[in-house]
Structures are given as structure tokens and as C-alpha cells.
Design a protein around this motif. Structure first.
Motif, PDB file in Angstrom:
ATOM      1  N   VAL A  94       0.826  -1.205   0.000  1.00 38.76           N
ATOM      2  CA  VAL A  94       0.000   0.000   0.000  1.00 38.76           C
ATOM      3  C   VAL A  94       0.863   1.259   0.000  1.00 38.76           C
ATOM      4  O   VAL A  94       2.068   1.208   0.265  1.00 38.76           O
ATOM      5  CB  VAL A  94      -0.992   0.032   1.190  1.00 38.76           C
ATOM      6  N   GLU A  95       0.236   2.372  -0.302  1.00 39.83           N
ATOM      7  CA  GLU A  95       0.934   3.655  -0.376  1.00 39.83           C
ATOM      8  C   GLU A  95       1.205   4.210   1.020  1.00 39.83           C
ATOM      9  O   GLU A  95       0.298   4.341   1.836  1.00 39.83           O
ATOM     10  CB  GLU A  95       0.060   4.651  -1.145  1.00 39.83           C
ATOM     11  N   PRO A  96       2.471   4.560   1.305  1.00 35.81           N
ATOM     12  CA  PRO A  96       2.750   5.229   2.582  1.00 35.81           C
ATOM     13  C   PRO A  96       2.308   6.689   2.499  1.00 35.81           C
ATOM     14  O   PRO A  96       2.503   7.338   1.480  1.00 35.81           O
ATOM     15  CB  PRO A  96       4.272   5.130   2.703  1.00 35.81           C
ATOM     16  N   LEU A  97       1.704   7.176   3.557  1.00 35.48           N
ATOM     17  CA  LEU A  97       1.339   8.593   3.620  1.00 35.48           C
ATOM     18  C   LEU A  97       2.292   9.347   4.543  1.00 35.48           C
ATOM     19  O   LEU A  97       2.812  10.392   4.174  1.00 35.48           O
ATOM     20  CB  LEU A  97      -0.111   8.758   4.086  1.00 35.48           C
ATOM     21  N   HIS A  98       2.510   8.827   5.750  1.00 33.74           N
ATOM     22  CA  HIS A  98       3.429   9.452   6.710  1.00 33.74           C
ATOM     23  C   HIS A  98       4.094   8.358   7.533  1.00 33.74           C
ATOM     24  O   HIS A  98       3.406   7.560   8.163  1.00 33.74           O
ATOM     25  CB  HIS A  98       2.693  10.417   7.645  1.00 33.74           C
ATOM     26  N   GLU A  99       5.416   8.354   7.542  1.00 32.61           N
ATOM     27  CA  GLU A  99       6.165   7.385   8.345  1.00 32.61           C
ATOM     28  C   GLU A  99       5.913   7.619   9.829  1.00 32.61           C
ATOM     29  O   GLU A  99       5.524   8.719  10.238  1.00 32.61           O
ATOM     30  CB  GLU A  99       7.651   7.511   8.040  1.00 32.61           C
ATOM     31  N   PRO A 100       6.160   6.609  10.656  1.00 35.13           N
ATOM     32  CA  PRO A 100       5.964   6.775  12.100  1.00 35.13           C
ATOM     33  C   PRO A 100       6.804   7.932  12.638  1.00 35.13           C
ATOM     34  O   PRO A 100       7.989   8.042  12.336  1.00 35.13           O
ATOM     35  CB  PRO A 100       6.460   5.445  12.674  1.00 35.13           C
ATOM     36  N   ARG A 101       6.146   8.791  13.404  1.00 39.88           N
ATOM     37  CA  ARG A 101       6.846   9.914  14.035  1.00 39.88           C
ATOM     38  C   ARG A 101       5.949  10.545  15.080  1.00 39.88           C
ATOM     39  O   ARG A 101       4.753  10.270  15.147  1.00 39.88           O
ATOM     40  CB  ARG A 101       7.272  10.956  13.013  1.00 39.88           C
ATOM     41  N   LEU A 102       6.538  11.437  15.882  1.00 36.50           N
ATOM     42  CA  LEU A 102       5.760  12.255  16.809  1.00 36.50           C
ATOM     43  C   LEU A 102       5.057  13.347  16.020  1.00 36.50           C
ATOM     44  O   LEU A 102       5.622  13.897  15.065  1.00 36.50           O
ATOM     45  CB  LEU A 102       6.669  12.884  17.871  1.00 36.50           C
ATOM     46  N   TRP A 103       3.836  13.656  16.416  1.00 41.49           N
ATOM     47  CA  TRP A 103       3.028  14.716  15.795  1.00 41.49           C
ATOM     48  C   TRP A 103       2.677  15.736  16.882  1.00 41.49           C
ATOM     49  O   TRP A 103       1.562  15.752  17.393  1.00 41.49           O
ATOM     50  CB  TRP A 103       1.751  14.120  15.181  1.00 41.49           C
ATOM     51  N   PRO A 104       3.621  16.623  17.243  1.00 48.37           N
ATOM     52  CA  PRO A 104       3.375  17.563  18.343  1.00 48.37           C
ATOM     53  C   PRO A 104       2.259  18.555  18.044  1.00 48.37           C
ATOM     54  O   PRO A 104       1.718  19.163  18.976  1.00 48.37           O
ATOM     55  CB  PRO A 104       4.725  18.263  18.526  1.00 48.37           C
ATOM     56  N   GLU A 105       1.898  18.733  16.784  1.00 48.07           N
ATOM     57  CA  GLU A 105       0.783  19.629  16.474  1.00 48.07           C
ATOM     58  C   GLU A 105      -0.543  19.067  16.983  1.00 48.07           C
ATOM     59  O   GLU A 105      -1.513  19.804  17.147  1.00 48.07           O
ATOM     60  CB  GLU A 105       0.712  19.946  14.972  1.00 48.07           C
ATOM     61  N   TYR A 106      -0.597  17.764  17.232  1.00 48.14           N
ATOM     62  CA  TYR A 106      -1.800  17.141  17.808  1.00 48.14           C
ATOM     63  C   TYR A 106      -1.693  17.134  19.331  1.00 48.14           C
ATOM     64  O   TYR A 106      -2.578  17.582  20.017  1.00 48.14           O
ATOM     65  CB  TYR A 106      -1.997  15.735  17.264  1.00 48.14           C
ATOM     66  N   HIS A 107      -0.618  16.596  19.873  1.00 51.85           N
ATOM     67  CA  HIS A 107      -0.201  16.765  21.265  1.00 51.85           C
ATOM     68  C   HIS A 107       1.195  16.186  21.396  1.00 51.85           C
ATOM     69  O   HIS A 107       1.665  15.447  20.521  1.00 51.85           O
ATOM     70  CB  HIS A 107      -1.202  16.204  22.285  1.00 51.85           C
ATOM     71  N   GLU A 108       1.892  16.527  22.451  1.00 52.74           N
ATOM     72  CA  GLU A 108       3.328  16.225  22.540  1.00 52.74           C
ATOM     73  C   GLU A 108       3.660  14.733  22.508  1.00 52.74           C
ATOM     74  O   GLU A 108       4.765  14.355  22.118  1.00 52.74           O
ATOM     75  CB  GLU A 108       3.961  16.878  23.771  1.00 52.74           C
ATOM     76  N   ASN A 109       2.742  13.867  22.893  1.00 57.01           N
ATOM     77  CA  ASN A 109       3.012  12.430  22.914  1.00 57.01           C
ATOM     78  C   ASN A 109       2.295  11.651  21.822  1.00 57.01           C
ATOM     79  O   ASN A 109       2.194  10.430  21.893  1.00 57.01           O
ATOM     80  CB  ASN A 109       2.649  11.849  24.283  1.00 57.01           C
ATOM     81  N   TYR A 110       1.782  12.353  20.814  1.00 53.64           N
ATOM     82  CA  TYR A 110       1.047  11.713  19.725  1.00 53.64           C
ATOM     83  C   TYR A 110       2.048  11.091  18.756  1.00 53.64           C
ATOM     84  O   TYR A 110       2.801  11.778  18.082  1.00 53.64           O
ATOM     85  CB  TYR A 110       0.202  12.758  18.997  1.00 53.64           C
TER      86      TYR A 110
END
Length: 134
Positions: A94-110
Motif C-alpha cells: 500500500v501507499e505510505p502517507l506518513h512514516e511513524p513519528r511524533l506529531w506535536p501539532e496534535y499533542h506532545e506524545n502523539y
């Protein structure tokens, strides 16, 4: 945080943005849900700072155009599970959209990863404990 539930949150695209905002503000409001996050082109509804249900303006941004993809996020028990989800999905072609990472724009531990399923939907695995374990 991971609570043993399969669905963390999901979202839909809306063709009539203003009407949809008014509709969901009112119908979810009577059920006790309010806007928890508002990015202008996407609004997350829920309680206690956790948006469970999202609506997006399909006339702008990633939601623009005729594709009415669904976004669904599955709860992961830890960061390693998010990584395993991503690796497994890619191995299935399948197509990758976003590799695993922190998303601090959602919250610091997302911590999340996103792929497009075989039908074109945006599918995510998310852990709310950052890079650590629950």
C-alpha cells in the motif's frame, strides 16, 4: 492513551463546510461533545481534550477533489506497534502517507503512522504515549 479499544478516532469529508460545521456543532452538542481542536479546514469533536470524530472541508487541502476518503485511526498499545503497523502495510504494497513519528501539532506524545489502504482510505495507527510505552 491506549484503552483496549480498536478505534482511536475517525473522520469524514464534508462537501458543504459551513452547513456541516453548524450541523455537527448542534447535534453533537446535545450529546455532550464539543470542538476539541479546530484547524480551520478540519474540526475534531469529543470531550476532555480528545477529539474522537473529525470533519474536514473537502474543498480545500488534502480533502479537496472528488475522492471522499475516510480517515480512521486504530489505537496502538505502544510505539513499536505503530512501527509494526507501518512496516506490515508497506509489505502488503500500500501507499505510505506518513512514516511513524511524533506529531506535536496534535499533542506532545502523539505518535502515529499513516498509509492509504487498498481502497484509497487514510488509515492510521496511533499511540498517545510518545516514544515510550503505556
Amino acid at each position: 492513551m491506549y484503552g483496549g479499544t480498536v478505534i482511536d478516532h475517525f473522520g469524514i469529508n464534508c462537501a458543504d463546510w459551513e452547513r456541516s460545521k453548524a450541523f455537527y456543532d448542534k447535534v453533537l452538542g446535545v450529546l455532550g461533545y464539543t470542538r476539541q481542536m479546530d484547524f480551520g479546514v478540519a474540526i475534531g469533536y469529543g470531550t476532555d481534550g480528545h477529539p474522537d470524530f473529525w470533519i474536514a472541508d473537502m474543498s480545500t487541502g488534502a480533502a479537496a477533489g472528488p475522492n471522499r476518503e475516510v480517515h480512521i485511526a486504530f489505537a496502538a498499545k505502544d510505539a513499536e506497534s505503530v512501527q509494526a503497523f507501518f512496516r506490515t502495510a508497506l509489505a502488503l504494497g500500500v501507499e505510505p502517507l506518513h512514516e511513524p513519528r511524533l506529531w506535536p501539532e496534535y499533542h506532545e506524545n502523539y505518535y502515529g503512522a499513516f498509509v492509504r489502504d487498498p481502497d484509497g482510505n487514510n488509515v492510521e495507527a496511533v499511540f498517545h504515549g510518545g516514544l515510550g510505552v503505556a
